[in-house]
Design an enzyme around this catalytic site. Structure first.
Site, mmCIF file in Angstrom:
data_model
loop_
_atom_site.group_PDB
_atom_site.id
_atom_site.type_symbol
_atom_site.label_atom_id
_atom_site.label_comp_id
_atom_site.label_asym_id
_atom_site.label_seq_id
_atom_site.Cartn_x
_atom_site.Cartn_y
_atom_site.Cartn_z
ATOM 1 N N HIS A 186 -4.222 -7.270 2.504
ATOM 2 C CA HIS A 186 -5.430 -7.386 2.068
ATOM 3 C C HIS A 186 -6.476 -8.052 3.272
ATOM 4 O O HIS A 186 -7.828 -7.933 3.071
ATOM 5 C CB HIS A 186 -5.509 -8.487 0.945
ATOM 6 C CG HIS A 186 -5.645 -7.826 -0.177
ATOM 7 N ND1 HIS A 186 -4.821 -8.256 -1.401
ATOM 8 C CD2 HIS A 186 -5.879 -6.397 -0.842
ATOM 9 C CE1 HIS A 186 -5.094 -7.491 -2.336
ATOM 10 N NE2 HIS A 186 -5.564 -6.267 -2.065
ATOM 11 N N ARG A 293 -2.031 5.761 -6.531
ATOM 12 C CA ARG A 293 -0.679 5.163 -6.847
ATOM 13 C C ARG A 293 -0.564 4.033 -7.558
ATOM 14 O O ARG A 293 -1.487 3.057 -7.476
ATOM 15 C CB ARG A 293 -0.191 4.533 -5.210
ATOM 16 C CG ARG A 293 -0.091 5.499 -4.089
ATOM 17 C CD ARG A 293 0.348 4.617 -2.912
ATOM 18 N NE ARG A 293 0.954 5.654 -2.000
ATOM 19 C CZ ARG A 293 0.023 6.220 -0.897
ATOM 20 N NH1 ARG A 293 -1.000 5.935 -0.628
ATOM 21 N NH2 ARG A 293 0.603 7.181 -0.002
ATOM 22 N N ARG A 329 -0.899 9.360 -10.248
ATOM 23 C CA ARG A 329 0.563 9.395 -10.126
ATOM 24 C C ARG A 329 1.357 8.542 -11.022
ATOM 25 O O ARG A 329 1.089 7.300 -10.936
ATOM 26 C CB ARG A 329 0.939 9.298 -8.446
ATOM 27 C CG ARG A 329 2.400 9.582 -8.466
ATOM 28 C CD ARG A 329 2.884 9.540 -7.050
ATOM 29 N NE ARG A 329 2.867 8.275 -6.403
ATOM 30 C CZ ARG A 329 2.990 7.959 -5.096
ATOM 31 N NH1 ARG A 329 3.316 8.969 -4.211
ATOM 32 N NH2 ARG A 329 3.088 6.692 -4.662
ATOM 33 N N GLU A 428 7.363 16.604 -2.280
ATOM 34 C CA GLU A 428 8.195 15.525 -1.401
ATOM 35 C C GLU A 428 9.363 15.908 -1.050
ATOM 36 O O GLU A 428 9.787 15.144 -0.052
ATOM 37 C CB GLU A 428 7.959 14.232 -1.950
ATOM 38 C CG GLU A 428 6.492 13.560 -2.406
ATOM 39 C CD GLU A 428 6.617 12.497 -2.947
ATOM 40 O OE1 GLU A 428 5.964 11.369 -2.323
ATOM 41 O OE2 GLU A 428 7.126 12.321 -4.171
ATOM 42 N N ASN A 451 4.462 12.277 3.504
ATOM 43 C CA ASN A 451 5.273 11.112 4.186
ATOM 44 C C ASN A 451 6.747 11.221 3.860
ATOM 45 O O ASN A 451 7.397 11.061 4.578
ATOM 46 C CB ASN A 451 4.722 9.726 3.523
ATOM 47 C CG ASN A 451 3.289 9.556 3.675
ATOM 48 O OD1 ASN A 451 2.724 10.440 4.641
ATOM 49 N ND2 ASN A 451 2.601 8.706 2.844
ATOM 50 N N ASP A 452 6.928 11.479 2.474
ATOM 51 C CA ASP A 452 8.464 11.873 2.339
ATOM 52 C C ASP A 452 8.984 12.926 2.775
ATOM 53 O O ASP A 452 9.955 13.274 2.801
ATOM 54 C CB ASP A 452 8.539 11.512 0.722
ATOM 55 C CG ASP A 452 8.452 10.079 0.243
ATOM 56 O OD1 ASP A 452 9.548 9.192 0.897
ATOM 57 O OD2 ASP A 452 7.954 9.513 -0.655
ATOM 58 N N ARG A 462 12.284 7.045 6.611
ATOM 59 C CA ARG A 462 10.752 6.491 7.160
ATOM 60 C C ARG A 462 10.700 5.042 7.321
ATOM 61 O O ARG A 462 9.617 4.366 7.856
ATOM 62 C CB ARG A 462 9.666 7.084 5.996
ATOM 63 C CG ARG A 462 9.547 6.453 4.617
ATOM 64 C CD ARG A 462 8.736 7.326 3.803
ATOM 65 N NE ARG A 462 7.575 6.715 3.378
ATOM 66 C CZ ARG A 462 6.772 6.794 2.408
ATOM 67 N NH1 ARG A 462 7.268 7.747 1.765
ATOM 68 N NH2 ARG A 462 5.521 6.316 2.355
ATOM 69 N N CYS A 499 -1.650 15.187 0.162
ATOM 70 C CA CYS A 499 -2.037 13.675 -0.240
ATOM 71 C C CYS A 499 -1.399 12.620 0.647
ATOM 72 O O CYS A 499 -1.516 11.337 0.695
ATOM 73 C CB CYS A 499 -2.138 13.126 -1.562
ATOM 74 S SG CYS A 499 -0.463 13.177 -2.175
#
Ligand code: PEP
Ligand code: MG
Length: 559
Positions: A186, A293, A329, A428, A451-452, A462, A499
């Site tokens: 954050h 997400r 998702r 993925e 990413n996956d 990862r 994405c």
């Protein structure tokens, strides 16, 4: 002169003198002998911190900064978290340590649990929990975390609380650097939103730097240079001017179409992890949300969010997007992303275990609640449901049947909903890329989760830092897997997008367009830079970049 390397928290270059902030956790007071007294002090400190956060949120709302205000409103919940109280009570009873020490230990433990989670959004909550702990300790110690630093300073600290970060802006500092923190924490989110150059994760050596030393902060590079020479100072002030020009120029792209130089249109969508982030997506001209997400809703709490709470979050995003598409998702958790209130088994290979849609199968009731909230929220806009970690046709068939159950329940109770919400899958797993035709029954779209897909294609976890050289989402093997999926989707007439983080890298984005992708979804911060790189190339040049990315530059006929 010394150089410290950390993580880019935001962008921009700052040149100034170092000013160090006090560390609230450094001084821990003596034990008290009355446990009840400790507990009362803790509750009072929690209340005080919650009130501080609420005041800050109100100030930010008054300044028309609802996103930043939302961060602090969410933190009020953390400040009042009863699980912190029970963990502190346990530590006080078992270890007989001073109350501030117990708060530090409890927030560190809670933070450490979150930081092991392989999801940037969830991992960043670890820093939040620790920041709240630090604020509570500061109140208990009577230490003021209020900041007195000279204008134009580069502020350094072990960590900043989001509240401190927001206050720094008023002090007109040049930038800040922290020993801890992550790119998606954050503090980094706020630094970007408030446009303060920031580098995080610089490590504890940062704290040995002398107050008053001249320093340069190159936020985008994650670099802090201490006592630079004249040549370096000159170089960075020129670079600062040219970066400011870059940013200003990109602002000018806002009203221009996203397209290649020869006019091939490309849709640029945004990824979000929280409803608060929609404003950032709209501010850079995102044409849709390509990935929401939903994990954030399920963490930092002792029970899952109910249907009403989920409905409110999804509907808020849809309303703000005013009819533009929003891909939500379903919960992507499990394996290495445990939820404390849901028992999951210890697994030897969590990435190959109960993750994503498999997790939903194990926690079917939880999934039903999410489906009900989604189908109801769909009346508010163009909602599309996307499934994570799909590998077999049975995964899709199971979800279709679950959706039918949810629809039947809503229809029977005459609850407004949409029954025709498009269902899509993430690509993925290599299995999804290889057998898209077999998975496509009942599916209206798919989106590449690079990413996956990279970790499963390259067999490189990862989350293992030592494997970073092997885990490359721009490896030719990953591009070939993407090429396969794109051509198969085209053959099937299935809408396809991407994405994963790959789409947010301007060079890779060009290659992805060269492979035939016409819709890219990315973090809002990257959108204008990607738009700029796409507008600079022709479709043929993009195809050439794709051939290179595939490792097939010598085979022009393939594309
Ligand atoms: C991906 O895997 O590319 C993706 C977008 O999902 P996540 O990063 O949330 O696993
Ligand atoms: Mg993924």
């Amino acid at each position: 002169m010394s150089r410290l390397h950390g993580i880019a928290g935001s962008s921009g270059i700052a040149i100034g003198t170092i000013a160090r902030l006090p560390d609230a956790t450094a001084q821990i007071s003596q034990p008290t002998d009355d446990a009840r007294d400790d507990l009362q002090r803790l509750l009072a400190a929690q209340t005080e911190v919650a009130a501080q956060l609420q005041r800050l949120a109100a100030e930010l709302r008054a300044e028309d900064k609802p996103n930043e205000a939302g961060i602090f409103e969410a933190q009020v919940l953390l400040a009042n978290d009863p699980s912190l109280v029970s963990e502190v009570e346990r530590l006080l009873a078992q270890e007989q340590i001073p109350l501030p020490e117990a708060v530090r230990k409890a927030s560190d433990t809670m933070g450490a649990t979150l930081s092991r989670i392989d999801d940037p959004y969830l991992r960043e909550r670890a820093a939040d929990v620790q920041a709240i702990g630090q604020q509570i300790i500061a109140v208990l110690q009577g230490v003021t975390l209020d900041l007195r630093v000279p204008e134009g300073a580069i502020v350094i600290a072990r960590d900043l609380t989001p509240a401190q970060t927001a206050r720094l802006r008023r002090l007109r500092i040049a930038g800040f650097a922290t020993a801890g923190g992550t790119a998606t924490g954050h503090v980094a989110i706020l630094a970007r939103a408030l446009d303060i150059p920031a580098v995080v994760g610089l490590g504890d050596t940062l704290l040995d730097l002398p107050d008053g030393a001249t320093a340069i902060l190159d936020a985008a590079e994650g670099l802090l240079i201490v006592e630079p020479d004249a040549e370096e100072l000159e170089h960075y002030s020129a670079l600062r001017t040219s970066r400011q020009e870059d940013a200003a120029r990109r602002q000018g792209l806002l009203s221009l179409p996203a397209a290649t130089r020869d006019g091939q249109p490309i849709e640029l969508w945004a990824n979000i992890g929280h409803p608060d982030e929609v404003q950032r997506a709209l501010a850079v001209g995102a044409q849709g949300i390509g990935l929401f997400r939903t994990e954030f809703l399920f963490l930092e709490r002792s029970a899952p969010p109910d249907e009403a709470e989920q409905y409110a979050a999804y509907a808020a995003v849809l309303r703000e997007m005013s009819g533009q598409p929003v891909v939500i998702r379903t919960l992507d958790i499990g394996g290495d992303k445990p939820i404390p209130y849901l028992q999951t088994a210890q697994e030897a290979n969590p990435f190959l275990g109960w993750r994503g849609i498999r997790f939903a199968m194990r926690f079917r009731e939880l999934f039903q609640v999410q489906l009900l909230a989604l189908l109801r929220a769909a009346t508010e806009g163009d909602l599309r449901i996307m499934l994570p970690m799909v590998a077999t046709p049975a995964d899709v068939a199971w979800v279709r049947a679950e959706i039918d159950v949810a629809i039947a329940g809503l229809a029977q109770a005459s609850i407004p909903h949409r029954a025709d919400v498009p269902l899509g899958i993430m690509i993925e797993t290599p299995a999804a890329a290889l057998t898209l035709d077999l998975l496509a029954t009942g599916i209206r779209f798919c989106s590449i989760g690079s990413n996956d897909l990279a970790q499963y294609t390259l067999a490189a976890d990862r989350s293992v830092a030592e494997l970073v050289q092997r885990y490359r989402h721009d490896d030719p093997a990953v591009f070939r897997m993407i090429q396969l999926a794109v051509s198969e989707a085209r053959r099937l007439g299935l809408e396809i997008s991407i994405c994963g983080e790959l789409a947010s890298e301007p060079r890779a984005a060009v290659a992805l367009v060269g492979l035939g992708l016409e819709k890219l979804s990315m973090t809002p911060a990257a959108l204008l830079a990607v738009k700029e790189s796409l507008r600079a190339v022709s479709s043929e040049e993009a195809r050439q970049q794709a051939r290179q990315a595939l490792g097939r530059a010598d085979l022009p006929q393939r594309l």
